[in-house]
Motif scaffolding. Structure first.
Motif, PDB file in Angstrom:
ATOM      1  N   LYS A   1      12.418  -5.944  12.511  1.00  0.00           N
ATOM      2  CA  LYS A   1      12.531  -6.293  13.935  1.00  0.00           C
ATOM      3  C   LYS A   1      11.729  -7.528  14.300  1.00  0.00           C
ATOM      4  O   LYS A   1      12.036  -8.218  15.272  1.00  0.00           O
ATOM      5  N   SER A   2      10.666  -7.783  13.550  1.00  0.00           N
ATOM      6  CA  SER A   2       9.784  -8.902  13.885  1.00  0.00           C
ATOM      7  C   SER A   2       9.157  -9.451  12.609  1.00  0.00           C
ATOM      8  O   SER A   2       9.185  -8.810  11.551  1.00  0.00           O
ATOM      9  N   ASP A   3       8.573 -10.643  12.721  1.00  0.00           N
ATOM     10  CA  ASP A   3       7.848 -11.219  11.589  1.00  0.00           C
ATOM     11  C   ASP A   3       6.660 -10.343  11.204  1.00  0.00           C
ATOM     12  O   ASP A   3       6.328 -10.214  10.020  1.00  0.00           O
ATOM     13  N   LYS A   4       6.037  -9.753  12.188  1.00  0.00           N
ATOM     14  CA  LYS A   4       4.898  -8.868  11.925  1.00  0.00           C
ATOM     15  C   LYS A   4       5.330  -7.683  11.079  1.00  0.00           C
ATOM     16  O   LYS A   4       4.663  -7.331  10.098  1.00  0.00           O
ATOM     17  N   GLN A   5       6.443  -7.052  11.442  1.00  0.00           N
ATOM     18  CA  GLN A   5       6.922  -5.907  10.670  1.00  0.00           C
ATOM     19  C   GLN A   5       7.361  -6.341   9.275  1.00  0.00           C
ATOM     20  O   GLN A   5       7.129  -5.627   8.300  1.00  0.00           O
ATOM     21  N   ALA A   6       7.986  -7.508   9.166  1.00  0.00           N
ATOM     22  CA  ALA A   6       8.416  -8.002   7.856  1.00  0.00           C
ATOM     23  C   ALA A   6       7.224  -8.186   6.928  1.00  0.00           C
ATOM     24  O   ALA A   6       7.260  -7.791   5.751  1.00  0.00           O
ATOM     25  N   THR A   7       6.152  -8.785   7.447  1.00  0.00           N
ATOM     26  CA  THR A   7       4.948  -8.992   6.650  1.00  0.00           C
ATOM     27  C   THR A   7       4.340  -7.661   6.241  1.00  0.00           C
ATOM     28  O   THR A   7       3.899  -7.483   5.098  1.00  0.00           O
ATOM     29  N   LEU A   8       4.325  -6.715   7.157  1.00  0.00           N
ATOM     30  CA  LEU A   8       3.762  -5.398   6.879  1.00  0.00           C
ATOM     31  C   LEU A   8       4.549  -4.685   5.774  1.00  0.00           C
ATOM     32  O   LEU A   8       3.955  -4.089   4.871  1.00  0.00           O
ATOM     33  N   ILE A   9       5.865  -4.753   5.819  1.00  0.00           N
ATOM     34  CA  ILE A   9       6.695  -4.091   4.818  1.00  0.00           C
ATOM     35  C   ILE A   9       6.398  -4.633   3.421  1.00  0.00           C
ATOM     36  O   ILE A   9       6.161  -3.881   2.475  1.00  0.00           O
ATOM     37  N   LEU A  10       6.386  -5.950   3.284  1.00  0.00           N
ATOM     38  CA  LEU A  10       6.126  -6.553   1.981  1.00  0.00           C
ATOM     39  C   LEU A  10       4.735  -6.193   1.465  1.00  0.00           C
ATOM     40  O   LEU A  10       4.547  -5.885   0.280  1.00  0.00           O
ATOM     41  N   THR A  11       3.762  -6.205   2.367  1.00  0.00           N
ATOM     42  CA  THR A  11       2.396  -5.880   1.970  1.00  0.00           C
ATOM     43  C   THR A  11       2.275  -4.430   1.532  1.00  0.00           C
ATOM     44  O   THR A  11       1.653  -4.121   0.512  1.00  0.00           O
ATOM     45  N   MET A  12       2.872  -3.529   2.291  1.00  0.00           N
ATOM     46  CA  MET A  12       2.779  -2.100   1.969  1.00  0.00           C
ATOM     47  C   MET A  12       3.446  -1.772   0.634  1.00  0.00           C
ATOM     48  O   MET A  12       2.945  -0.944  -0.143  1.00  0.00           O
ATOM     49  N   VAL A  13       4.583  -2.411   0.353  1.00  0.00           N
ATOM     50  CA  VAL A  13       5.299  -2.134  -0.888  1.00  0.00           C
ATOM     51  C   VAL A  13       4.432  -2.472  -2.099  1.00  0.00           C
ATOM     52  O   VAL A  13       4.383  -1.725  -3.084  1.00  0.00           O
ATOM     53  N   VAL A  14       3.724  -3.597  -2.017  1.00  0.00           N
ATOM     54  CA  VAL A  14       2.857  -4.000  -3.128  1.00  0.00           C
ATOM     55  C   VAL A  14       1.588  -3.159  -3.149  1.00  0.00           C
ATOM     56  O   VAL A  14       1.147  -2.691  -4.202  1.00  0.00           O
ATOM     57  N   GLN A  15       0.990  -2.942  -1.976  1.00  0.00           N
ATOM     58  CA  GLN A  15      -0.235  -2.157  -1.894  1.00  0.00           C
ATOM     59  C   GLN A  15      -0.055  -0.764  -2.472  1.00  0.00           C
ATOM     60  O   GLN A  15      -0.938  -0.236  -3.142  1.00  0.00           O
ATOM     61  N   GLN A  16       1.083  -0.149  -2.196  1.00  0.00           N
ATOM     62  CA  GLN A  16       1.313   1.221  -2.638  1.00  0.00           C
ATOM     63  C   GLN A  16       1.901   1.303  -4.044  1.00  0.00           C
ATOM     64  O   GLN A  16       2.283   2.379  -4.506  1.00  0.00           O
ATOM     65  N   GLY A  17       1.960   0.163  -4.727  1.00  0.00           N
ATOM     66  CA  GLY A  17       2.353   0.150  -6.127  1.00  0.00           C
ATOM     67  C   GLY A  17       3.815   0.432  -6.396  1.00  0.00           C
ATOM     68  O   GLY A  17       4.181   0.828  -7.503  1.00  0.00           O
ATOM     69  N   MET A  18       4.674   0.205  -5.410  1.00  0.00           N
ATOM     70  CA  MET A  18       6.099   0.488  -5.608  1.00  0.00           C
ATOM     71  C   MET A  18       6.796  -0.598  -6.416  1.00  0.00           C
ATOM     72  O   MET A  18       7.799  -0.339  -7.080  1.00  0.00           O
ATOM     73  N   THR A  19       6.290  -1.814  -6.341  1.00  0.00           N
ATOM     74  CA  THR A  19       6.853  -2.914  -7.120  1.00  0.00           C
ATOM     75  C   THR A  19       5.799  -3.998  -7.244  1.00  0.00           C
ATOM     76  O   THR A  19       4.746  -3.942  -6.603  1.00  0.00           O
ATOM     77  N   LEU A  20       6.088  -4.995  -8.066  1.00  0.00           N
ATOM     78  CA  LEU A  20       5.182  -6.124  -8.256  1.00  0.00           C
ATOM     79  C   LEU A  20       5.623  -7.289  -7.371  1.00  0.00           C
ATOM     80  O   LEU A  20       6.819  -7.481  -7.126  1.00  0.00           O
ATOM     81  N   PRO A  21       4.676  -8.092  -6.900  1.00  0.00           N
ATOM     82  CA  PRO A  21       5.066  -9.247  -6.076  1.00  0.00           C
ATOM     83  C   PRO A  21       5.978 -10.210  -6.808  1.00  0.00           C
ATOM     84  O   PRO A  21       6.828 -10.851  -6.198  1.00  0.00           O
ATOM     85  N   GLU A  22       5.811 -10.318  -8.134  1.00  0.00           N
ATOM     86  CA  GLU A  22       6.689 -11.197  -8.910  1.00  0.00           C
ATOM     87  C   GLU A  22       8.148 -10.749  -8.829  1.00  0.00           C
ATOM     88  O   GLU A  22       9.064 -11.581  -8.800  1.00  0.00           O
ATOM     89  N   ARG A  23       8.369  -9.441  -8.777  1.00  0.00           N
ATOM     90  CA  ARG A  23       9.742  -8.935  -8.676  1.00  0.00           C
ATOM     91  C   ARG A  23      10.318  -9.209  -7.285  1.00  0.00           C
ATOM     92  O   ARG A  23      11.512  -9.479  -7.141  1.00  0.00           O
ATOM     93  N   LEU A  24       9.457  -9.138  -6.264  1.00  0.00           N
ATOM     94  CA  LEU A  24       9.912  -9.509  -4.925  1.00  0.00           C
ATOM     95  C   LEU A  24      10.316 -10.975  -4.904  1.00  0.00           C
ATOM     96  O   LEU A  24      11.343 -11.346  -4.305  1.00  0.00           O
ATOM     97  N   GLY A  25       9.507 -11.809  -5.567  1.00  0.00           N
ATOM     98  CA  GLY A  25       9.818 -13.238  -5.611  1.00  0.00           C
ATOM     99  C   GLY A  25      11.129 -13.522  -6.319  1.00  0.00           C
ATOM    100  O   GLY A  25      11.929 -14.347  -5.863  1.00  0.00           O
ATOM    101  N   ALA A  26      11.359 -12.833  -7.437  1.00  0.00           N
ATOM    102  CA  ALA A  26      12.611 -13.033  -8.176  1.00  0.00           C
ATOM    103  C   ALA A  26      13.811 -12.596  -7.342  1.00  0.00           C
ATOM    104  O   ALA A  26      14.858 -13.255  -7.339  1.00  0.00           O
ATOM    105  N   GLU A  27      13.660 -11.497  -6.621  1.00  0.00           N
ATOM    106  CA  GLU A  27      14.752 -11.030  -5.766  1.00  0.00           C
ATOM    107  C   GLU A  27      15.012 -11.994  -4.620  1.00  0.00           C
ATOM    108  O   GLU A  27      16.167 -12.233  -4.235  1.00  0.00           O
ATOM    109  N   LEU A  28      13.957 -12.574  -4.069  1.00  0.00           N
ATOM    110  CA  LEU A  28      14.122 -13.510  -2.954  1.00  0.00           C
ATOM    111  C   LEU A  28      14.932 -14.730  -3.376  1.00  0.00           C
ATOM    112  O   LEU A  28      15.641 -15.327  -2.547  1.00  0.00           O
ATOM    113  N   LEU A  29      14.860 -15.102  -4.649  1.00  0.00           N
ATOM    114  CA  LEU A  29      15.618 -16.256  -5.128  1.00  0.00           C
ATOM    115  C   LEU A  29      17.124 -16.032  -5.031  1.00  0.00           C
ATOM    116  O   LEU A  29      17.893 -16.995  -5.027  1.00  0.00           O
ATOM    117  N   THR A  30      17.548 -14.783  -4.950  1.00  0.00           N
ATOM    118  CA  THR A  30      18.982 -14.495  -4.825  1.00  0.00           C
ATOM    119  C   THR A  30      19.465 -14.628  -3.382  1.00  0.00           C
ATOM    120  O   THR A  30      20.667 -14.577  -3.126  1.00  0.00           O
TER     121      THR A  30
END
Length: 289
Positions: free
Chosen positions: A129-158
């Motif tokens: 809904k907002s940039d704030k929520q978007a930032t929070l989602i990405l941070t929480m996913v990495v913080q909670q060990g669900m994925t690696l930031p490198e994998r998020l980066g690779a997915e963003l390239l698509t």
């Protein structure tokens, strides 16, 4: 259970109707039924959403993350993706959308149909809904060990085009490893915009048995700001950060903590505290601000 599953168990539509009229079962949307009368748990709500979307539907975005174990995040709607061209049913509390970006490799191999965490994380941020929520989602996913930031980066390239692509790329860059230098650079720019004296960066300080670098330091007024990236939330850094904080405080300096997330979503609030700290130590430009 879905109506199709009940038919496969040779339970007729008449039997289903009898259970519903007797108050033992209740319909959930148009394609499934709760075979009990108690509250429907989150997992049941997710399955009902997938059943409603059809056999090719899957949980996506934050709904996929919650189903996969994301904690401390509340969904306002269940997001389900289906391939382009599939019939879309509308139901309260469910957002079913067609997408061309739905590959077999994007899906978890078992459990409720859902996209993998790195795919869901990027899409959840893009759909937030907002940039704030978007930032929070990405941070929480990495913080909670669900994925690696490198994998998020690779997915963003698509992702070729999206209004929030630049923001997501910036946050993912922070998470990948450019946190310290990027945060301090932005911090210095924000100081200049607010006419605050620019601090010294990466100042070496000697503790009882260890050396530390302070992120930013106004030595004349004894004010320190520690810019905390994602790595500061990891358990291995908690003790070291606390010791460093206490050592600086013993030297009678004001130590303020600024999460990098704060630079993204609440910069004015944090800088108000910084200006207040500088003013309390007699910084004239801070008082003027």
């Amino acid at each position: 259970m879905s109506r199709d599953q009940l038919r496969q168990l040779r339970i007729t539509d008449h039997e289903v109707l009898a259970h519903v009229h007797a108050g033992r079962w209740r319909p959930v949307h148009t394609q499934s039924l709760a075979v009990h009368t108690g509250p429907l748990p989150v997992l049941g709500q997710h399955w009902a959403a997938v059943f409603e979307a059809g056999r090719r539907g899957c949980l996506d975005g934050t709904s996929s993350l919650v189903a996969g174990g994301l904690e401390h995040f509340t969904e306002d709607v269940i997001r389900v993706s289906v391939p382009r061209g599939v019939l879309v049913r509308r139901a309260t509390g469910i957002d079913v959308r067609q997408t061309r970006r739905l590959r077999a490799a994007d899906l978890e191999p078992s459990g409720i149909p859902r996209t993998r965490p790195h795919v869901a994380g990027v899409r959840g941020a893009l759909w937030a809904k907002s940039d704030k929520q978007a930032t929070l989602i990405l941070t929480m996913v990495v913080q909670q060990g669900m994925t690696l930031p490198e994998r998020l980066g690779a997915e963003l390239l698509t992702v070729r085009r999206d209004r929030r692509r630049l923001l997501v790329a910036t946050v993912v860059t922070d998470l990948v490893g450019g946190v310290r230098s990027l945060g301090e650079h932005e911090f210095a720019q924000m100081c200049r915009l607010r006419r605050i004296p620019e601090p010294t960066r990466q100042v070496l300080r000697q503790g009882p048995d260890k050396k530390w670098y302070l992120d930013v330091y106004w030595e004349q007024w004894g004010v320190v700001v520690e810019i905390d990236g994602i790595q500061h939330a990891w358990a291995t850094n908690v003790v070291a950060d606390a010791l460093r904080h206490n050592t600086i405080a013993i030297d009678r300096a004001i130590v303020l903590r600024l999460p990098l997330l704060g630079l993204r979503v609440a910069a004015d609030d944090f800088f108000a505290q910084i200006i207040e700290a500088l003013a309390s130590r007699g910084c004239p430009m801070a008082v003027a601000s």
